[in-house]
Design a protein around this motif. Structure first.
Motif, PDB file in Angstrom:
ATOM      1  N   LEU A 150      30.151  14.251  -2.335  1.00 29.00           N
ATOM      2  CA  LEU A 150      29.305  14.610  -3.481  1.00 29.00           C
ATOM      3  C   LEU A 150      28.134  13.647  -3.613  1.00 29.00           C
ATOM      4  O   LEU A 150      26.993  14.060  -3.846  1.00 29.00           O
ATOM      5  N   PHE A 151      28.411  12.362  -3.459  1.00 35.35           N
ATOM      6  CA  PHE A 151      27.358  11.357  -3.541  1.00 35.35           C
ATOM      7  C   PHE A 151      26.333  11.580  -2.430  1.00 35.35           C
ATOM      8  O   PHE A 151      25.123  11.482  -2.650  1.00 35.35           O
ATOM      9  N   GLY A 152      26.822  11.904  -1.235  1.00 37.64           N
ATOM     10  CA  GLY A 152      25.930  12.175  -0.113  1.00 37.64           C
ATOM     11  C   GLY A 152      25.080  13.411  -0.342  1.00 37.64           C
ATOM     12  O   GLY A 152      23.892  13.430  -0.024  1.00 37.64           O
ATOM     13  N   THR A 153      25.679  14.456  -0.916  1.00 41.61           N
ATOM     14  CA  THR A 153      24.926  15.676  -1.220  1.00 41.61           C
ATOM     15  C   THR A 153      23.818  15.379  -2.222  1.00 41.61           C
ATOM     16  O   THR A 153      22.669  15.786  -2.028  1.00 41.61           O
ATOM     17  N   GLY A 154      24.158  14.666  -3.286  1.00 41.95           N
ATOM     18  CA  GLY A 154      23.147  14.312  -4.293  1.00 41.95           C
ATOM     19  C   GLY A 154      22.047  13.444  -3.725  1.00 41.95           C
ATOM     20  O   GLY A 154      20.864  13.644  -4.000  1.00 41.95           O
ATOM     21  N   THR A 155      22.434  12.481  -2.899  1.00 49.12           N
ATOM     22  CA  THR A 155      21.455  11.599  -2.266  1.00 49.12           C
ATOM     23  C   THR A 155      20.529  12.402  -1.360  1.00 49.12           C
ATOM     24  O   THR A 155      19.304  12.211  -1.375  1.00 49.12           O
ATOM     25  N   PHE A 156      21.093  13.323  -0.588  1.00 50.36           N
ATOM     26  CA  PHE A 156      20.287  14.136   0.318  1.00 50.36           C
ATOM     27  C   PHE A 156      19.315  15.030  -0.452  1.00 50.36           C
ATOM     28  O   PHE A 156      18.142  15.149  -0.085  1.00 50.36           O
ATOM     29  N   LEU A 157      19.785  15.657  -1.533  1.00 55.98           N
ATOM     30  CA  LEU A 157      18.904  16.519  -2.329  1.00 55.98           C
ATOM     31  C   LEU A 157      17.754  15.711  -2.938  1.00 55.98           C
ATOM     32  O   LEU A 157      16.594  16.150  -2.916  1.00 55.98           O
ATOM     33  N   ASN A 158      18.053  14.529  -3.461  1.00 53.76           N
ATOM     34  CA  ASN A 158      16.992  13.683  -4.018  1.00 53.76           C
ATOM     35  C   ASN A 158      16.059  13.184  -2.917  1.00 53.76           C
ATOM     36  O   ASN A 158      14.843  13.098  -3.110  1.00 53.76           O
ATOM     37  N   PHE A 159      16.627  12.868  -1.759  1.00 58.35           N
ATOM     38  CA  PHE A 159      15.820  12.412  -0.634  1.00 58.35           C
ATOM     39  C   PHE A 159      14.800  13.477  -0.222  1.00 58.35           C
ATOM     40  O   PHE A 159      13.634  13.160   0.032  1.00 58.35           O
ATOM     41  N   ILE A 160      15.228  14.724  -0.178  1.00 60.66           N
ATOM     42  CA  ILE A 160      14.303  15.806   0.188  1.00 60.66           C
ATOM     43  C   ILE A 160      13.145  15.858  -0.801  1.00 60.66           C
ATOM     44  O   ILE A 160      11.976  15.919  -0.406  1.00 60.66           O
ATOM     45  N   ALA A 161      13.455  15.819  -2.096  1.00 60.36           N
ATOM     46  CA  ALA A 161      12.400  15.871  -3.110  1.00 60.36           C
ATOM     47  C   ALA A 161      11.448  14.688  -2.973  1.00 60.36           C
ATOM     48  O   ALA A 161      10.222  14.846  -3.056  1.00 60.36           O
ATOM     49  N   ILE A 162      11.986  13.513  -2.735  1.00 61.41           N
ATOM     50  CA  ILE A 162      11.168  12.302  -2.616  1.00 61.41           C
ATOM     51  C   ILE A 162      10.337  12.334  -1.330  1.00 61.41           C
ATOM     52  O   ILE A 162       9.142  12.029  -1.339  1.00 61.41           O
ATOM     53  N   ALA A 163      10.950  12.718  -0.233  1.00 64.69           N
ATOM     54  CA  ALA A 163      10.244  12.741   1.051  1.00 64.69           C
ATOM     55  C   ALA A 163       9.082  13.737   1.040  1.00 64.69           C
ATOM     56  O   ALA A 163       8.038  13.484   1.645  1.00 64.69           O
ATOM     57  N   PHE A 164       9.241  14.852   0.336  1.00 62.98           N
ATOM     58  CA  PHE A 164       8.187  15.861   0.293  1.00 62.98           C
ATOM     59  C   PHE A 164       7.116  15.569  -0.764  1.00 62.98           C
ATOM     60  O   PHE A 164       6.139  16.305  -0.873  1.00 62.98           O
ATOM     61  N   ASN A 165       7.309  14.497  -1.538  1.00 61.12           N
ATOM     62  CA  ASN A 165       6.359  14.186  -2.614  1.00 61.12           C
ATOM     63  C   ASN A 165       5.901  12.734  -2.555  1.00 61.12           C
ATOM     64  O   ASN A 165       5.959  12.003  -3.533  1.00 61.12           O
ATOM     65  N   GLN A 166       5.450  12.323  -1.380  1.00 59.43           N
ATOM     66  CA  GLN A 166       4.854  11.012  -1.140  1.00 59.43           C
ATOM     67  C   GLN A 166       5.728   9.838  -1.578  1.00 59.43           C
ATOM     68  O   GLN A 166       5.236   8.813  -2.046  1.00 59.43           O
TER      69      GLN A 166
ATOM     70  N   ASP B  74       0.855  -1.187   0.000  1.00 58.69           N
ATOM     71  CA  ASP B  74       0.000   0.000   0.000  1.00 58.69           C
ATOM     72  C   ASP B  74       0.893   1.240   0.000  1.00 58.69           C
ATOM     73  O   ASP B  74       2.099   1.156   0.202  1.00 58.69           O
ATOM     74  N   GLN B  75       0.306   2.393  -0.245  1.00 57.98           N
ATOM     75  CA  GLN B  75       1.075   3.631  -0.423  1.00 57.98           C
ATOM     76  C   GLN B  75       1.929   3.964   0.796  1.00 57.98           C
ATOM     77  O   GLN B  75       3.070   4.397   0.654  1.00 57.98           O
ATOM     78  N   GLN B  76       1.413   3.760   1.995  1.00 53.55           N
ATOM     79  CA  GLN B  76       2.169   4.080   3.203  1.00 53.55           C
ATOM     80  C   GLN B  76       3.386   3.173   3.362  1.00 53.55           C
ATOM     81  O   GLN B  76       4.462   3.626   3.734  1.00 53.55           O
ATOM     82  N   VAL B  77       3.223   1.879   3.081  1.00 54.50           N
ATOM     83  CA  VAL B  77       4.354   0.946   3.188  1.00 54.50           C
ATOM     84  C   VAL B  77       5.389   1.278   2.120  1.00 54.50           C
ATOM     85  O   VAL B  77       6.594   1.288   2.385  1.00 54.50           O
ATOM     86  N   PHE B  78       4.927   1.577   0.901  1.00 52.05           N
ATOM     87  CA  PHE B  78       5.842   1.981  -0.169  1.00 52.05           C
ATOM     88  C   PHE B  78       6.647   3.210   0.249  1.00 52.05           C
ATOM     89  O   PHE B  78       7.872   3.231   0.151  1.00 52.05           O
ATOM     90  N   TYR B  79       5.952   4.233   0.724  1.00 57.72           N
ATOM     91  CA  TYR B  79       6.603   5.468   1.141  1.00 57.72           C
ATOM     92  C   TYR B  79       7.632   5.188   2.232  1.00 57.72           C
ATOM     93  O   TYR B  79       8.770   5.648   2.170  1.00 57.72           O
ATOM     94  N   SER B  80       7.229   4.408   3.222  1.00 53.86           N
ATOM     95  CA  SER B  80       8.127   4.090   4.338  1.00 53.86           C
ATOM     96  C   SER B  80       9.364   3.343   3.863  1.00 53.86           C
ATOM     97  O   SER B  80      10.490   3.674   4.257  1.00 53.86           O
ATOM     98  N   MET B  81       9.189   2.344   3.011  1.00 52.28           N
ATOM     99  CA  MET B  81      10.333   1.577   2.509  1.00 52.28           C
ATOM    100  C   MET B  81      11.270   2.461   1.696  1.00 52.28           C
ATOM    101  O   MET B  81      12.495   2.352   1.812  1.00 52.28           O
ATOM    102  N   HIS B  82      10.704   3.329   0.873  1.00 59.11           N
ATOM    103  CA  HIS B  82      11.531   4.187   0.037  1.00 59.11           C
ATOM    104  C   HIS B  82      12.334   5.160   0.900  1.00 59.11           C
ATOM    105  O   HIS B  82      13.541   5.350   0.701  1.00 59.11           O
ATOM    106  N   VAL B  83      11.702   5.762   1.869  1.00 58.58           N
ATOM    107  CA  VAL B  83      12.395   6.695   2.761  1.00 58.58           C
ATOM    108  C   VAL B  83      13.434   5.954   3.608  1.00 58.58           C
ATOM    109  O   VAL B  83      14.568   6.427   3.767  1.00 58.58           O
ATOM    110  N   ILE B  84      13.086   4.792   4.139  1.00 59.66           N
ATOM    111  CA  ILE B  84      14.023   4.013   4.946  1.00 59.66           C
ATOM    112  C   ILE B  84      15.252   3.627   4.116  1.00 59.66           C
ATOM    113  O   ILE B  84      16.381   3.633   4.618  1.00 59.66           O
ATOM    114  N   SER B  85      15.052   3.327   2.831  1.00 56.10           N
ATOM    115  CA  SER B  85      16.199   2.973   1.985  1.00 56.10           C
ATOM    116  C   SER B  85      17.210   4.113   1.928  1.00 56.10           C
ATOM    117  O   SER B  85      18.426   3.884   1.911  1.00 56.10           O
ATOM    118  N   TYR B  86      16.713   5.347   1.928  1.00 56.79           N
ATOM    119  CA  TYR B  86      17.616   6.505   1.919  1.00 56.79           C
ATOM    120  C   TYR B  86      18.300   6.668   3.281  1.00 56.79           C
ATOM    121  O   TYR B  86      19.490   6.965   3.352  1.00 56.79           O
TER     122      TYR B  86
END
Length: 181
Positions: A85-101, A55-67
């Motif tokens: 650099l890899f950490g900066t890119g990962t963090f920037l993508n994580f913010i976008a993903i976390a704020f967009n379900q 379900d959407q909540q489990v998907f969201y949780s797994m995706h965020v936990i992976s980061y």
């Protein structure tokens, strides 16, 4: 995008007389968490809807936990420029993903159609942190057209530099100079 950067970096590494065998001298702390993070993303994004149904909540949780899991080795190996650099890119993508379900919004150029995996969604007026989403088009003549984010650029440069470092001819390992053999 990272695959293209790694392939290009390997080619450049060989031109610079580097060797993939030199990677054996690089010590990455808790490297296995990188693999765990990617496995979580494969389950949440690639297998979901085909092999399993989350379900959407489990998907969201797994995706965020992976980061979150991925941040641990990136932080523990922060002394390497490529990891910063890899950490900066990962963090920037994580913010976008976390704020967009749990999905990365993609803004396609006008007239371009695309299909998305579960990790991506078509951007809209409701998209949060727009400037961190996939808004930079790489169109033809680029051989693999796509839209990338600012975070992806950091990831690409970090991956490129990591491979260059790993393939390097000489380096210090535990205070001893290691050369190409």
């Amino acid at each position: 995008m990272i695959i293209e950067g790694v392939v290009l970096s390997i080619i450049v590494g060989y031109i610079r007389k580097g060797r993939l065998a030199n990677f054996e001298h690089i010590k990455i702390k808790v490297w296995y968490l990188i693999i765990l993070s990617q496995l979580l993303q494969i389950v949440a994004i690639r297998l979901n809807g085909y092999v399993i149904h989350l379900d959407q909540q489990v998907f969201y949780s797994m995706h965020v936990i992976s980061y979150v899991v991925l941040f641990v080795p990136l932080i523990m190996n922060y002394k390497m420029l490529s990891m910063k650099l890899f950490g900066t890119g990962t963090f920037l993508n994580f913010i976008a993903i976390a704020f967009n379900q749990g999905q990365m919004p993609v803004f396609l150029p006008e007239g371009v159609n695309a299909s998305f995996d579960l990790g991506h969604v078509l951007g809209s007026a409701q998209t949060r942190v727009y400037w961190l989403t996939d808004i930079i088009p790489l169109l033809k003549p680029y051989p693999l057209p796509k839209v990338i984010s600012v975070g992806d650029i950091f990831l690409l440069v970090g991956a490129f530099l990591f491979v260059q470092y790993g393939m390097g001819e000489k380096r210090m390992v535990n205070g001893v100079r290691v050369s190409k053999s």
